[in-house]
Design a protein around this motif. Structure first.
Motif, short mmCIF file in Angstrom:
data_model
loop_
_atom_site.label_atom_id
_atom_site.label_comp_id
_atom_site.label_asym_id
_atom_site.label_seq_id
_atom_site.Cartn_x
_atom_site.Cartn_y
_atom_site.Cartn_z
N LEU A 188 0.81 -1.37 -0.03
CA LEU A 188 0.49 0.04 0.08
C LEU A 188 0.62 1.25 0.11
O LEU A 188 0.36 2.04 -0.54
CB LEU A 188 -0.93 -0.31 1.75
N LEU A 189 1.56 1.35 1.04
CA LEU A 189 2.55 2.51 0.46
C LEU A 189 3.45 2.94 -0.53
O LEU A 189 4.33 3.95 -0.86
CB LEU A 189 3.87 2.26 2.43
N GLY A 190 3.77 1.08 -0.90
CA GLY A 190 4.80 1.63 -1.59
C GLY A 190 3.62 1.81 -3.88
O GLY A 190 4.36 3.03 -3.99
N LEU A 191 1.86 2.09 -3.38
CA LEU A 191 1.78 2.83 -4.12
C LEU A 191 0.94 4.32 -3.91
O LEU A 191 0.84 5.09 -4.23
CB LEU A 191 -0.04 1.81 -4.43
N VAL A 192 0.72 3.82 -2.35
CA VAL A 192 0.48 5.66 -2.43
C VAL A 192 0.60 5.79 -0.92
O VAL A 192 1.08 5.42 0.02
CB VAL A 192 -0.96 5.29 -1.71
N PRO A 193 2.58 5.87 -1.23
CA PRO A 193 3.17 6.67 0.04
C PRO A 193 2.60 7.36 0.58
O PRO A 193 2.95 7.76 2.17
CB PRO A 193 4.51 7.76 -0.68
N ASP A 194 1.75 8.55 0.39
CA ASP A 194 1.50 9.68 1.90
C ASP A 194 -0.16 9.02 1.81
O ASP A 194 -0.73 10.45 2.30
CB ASP A 194 1.24 10.87 1.12
N VAL A 195 -0.08 8.15 2.08
CA VAL A 195 -2.12 7.75 2.04
C VAL A 195 -2.18 8.05 3.68
O VAL A 195 -2.91 8.59 3.95
CB VAL A 195 -2.43 5.79 2.27
N ALA A 196 -1.15 8.49 5.07
CA ALA A 196 -1.60 8.41 6.08
C ALA A 196 -1.61 9.83 6.11
O ALA A 196 -2.66 10.64 6.57
CB ALA A 196 -0.58 8.80 6.59
N GLN A 197 -1.71 11.08 4.53
CA GLN A 197 -2.40 12.72 4.59
C GLN A 197 -3.46 12.76 3.86
O GLN A 197 -3.90 13.65 3.71
CB GLN A 197 -0.97 13.33 3.99
N ARG A 198 -4.39 11.58 3.45
CA ARG A 198 -4.90 11.21 2.74
C ARG A 198 -6.82 10.71 3.45
O ARG A 198 -6.14 10.52 4.41
CB ARG A 198 -4.87 10.64 1.21
N ASP A 199 -7.30 11.37 2.75
CA ASP A 199 -8.73 10.96 3.05
C ASP A 199 -9.45 9.88 2.25
O ASP A 199 -8.10 9.82 1.18
CB ASP A 199 -10.11 11.70 3.13
#
Length: 233
Positions: A188-199
């Motif tokens: 998941l972090l490889g696909l969306v590294p900034d996922v923690a900053q997203r809705d």
């Protein structure tokens, strides 16, 4: 249906091609109920045309949605009564309700994660939400759906699309077997590294969605920014 109408008109015209336009006008204007039938036929044709995937991909959601047909599932006394409605009954439609709307959004950047037909409401969000190029990312688990529509959104609005086909790579994983090495959090972090900053908008089967939520929590996404709806039918 159109061929049937043409043949009926041609028959009333006595087989004379030159008389067809005048006969059609007479049938439509002078015969009782024909104007209403013509209006209904035109609406039906518009529904069919705007339901074609190639047409929908070139129309705004608001344009074809107004002419679209709705299916109501029998989930109780209220929805069961829909079948008894008579044609012409005025209907008030409210919504959408739930979490898959713009209302709970708190961040400029969003991630849309769906499985199977759960991608359907996320497609509407991808079309309707405002976002800058690169600020919206879509992860779709399962067989490809709405490929042409998502390709248009990627090209015209900068939607990032990641497709995750194939069977589950493990019983406790929500990813397909082509996701590559690493645990679900690492992928998941490889696909969306900034996922923690997203809705994050999430839609899919219950067990699958629960697995995604655990991965999102492990990646640092607060529960308040995970907006979930199950998609069951």
């Amino acid at each position: 249906m159109l061929v049937h109408l043409a043949l009926i008109t041609w028959g009333y015209a006595g087989g004379r091609v030159t008389a067809v336009p005048g006969t059609f006008w007479t049938l439509t204007v002078d015969y009782p109920g024909m104007l209403l039938a013509l209006a209904g036929t035109v609406c039906l044709i518009l529904v069919v045309v705007t339901s074609v995937r190639a047409a929908r991909s070139r129309l705004r959601h608001e344009s074809w949605h107004l002419l679209h047909l709705y299916t109501v599932k029998d989930l109780g006394d209220g929805s069961r009564l829909v079948r008894s409605l008579r044609p012409g009954t005025r209907v008030l439609v409210e919504g959408p309700y739930g979490r898959l709307t713009a209302r709970p959004r708190t961040r400029d950047r969003v991630a849309l994660i769906g499985a199977g037909v759960g991608i359907t409401p996320l497609r509407a969000l991808a079309e309707g939400l405002p976002y800058a190029p690169g600020d919206a990312v879509l992860l779709h688990r399962g067989a490809p759906l709405f490929t042409a529509e998502f390709d248009v959104l990627a090209r015209e609005r900068g939607l990032q699309v990641h497709r995750l086909p194939g069977p589950r790579r493990a019983a406790d994983s929500w990813l397909g077997d082509g996701a590559g090495p690493g645990d679900d959090r690492a992928v998941l972090l490889g696909l969306v590294p900034d996922v923690a900053q997203r809705d994050v908008y999430l839609c899919g089967p219950d067990a699958w969605s629960a697995s995604v939520r655990r991965t999102l929590a492990a990646a640092g996404v607060p529960a308040s920014r995970i907006h979930v709806e199950k998609f069951g039918w």
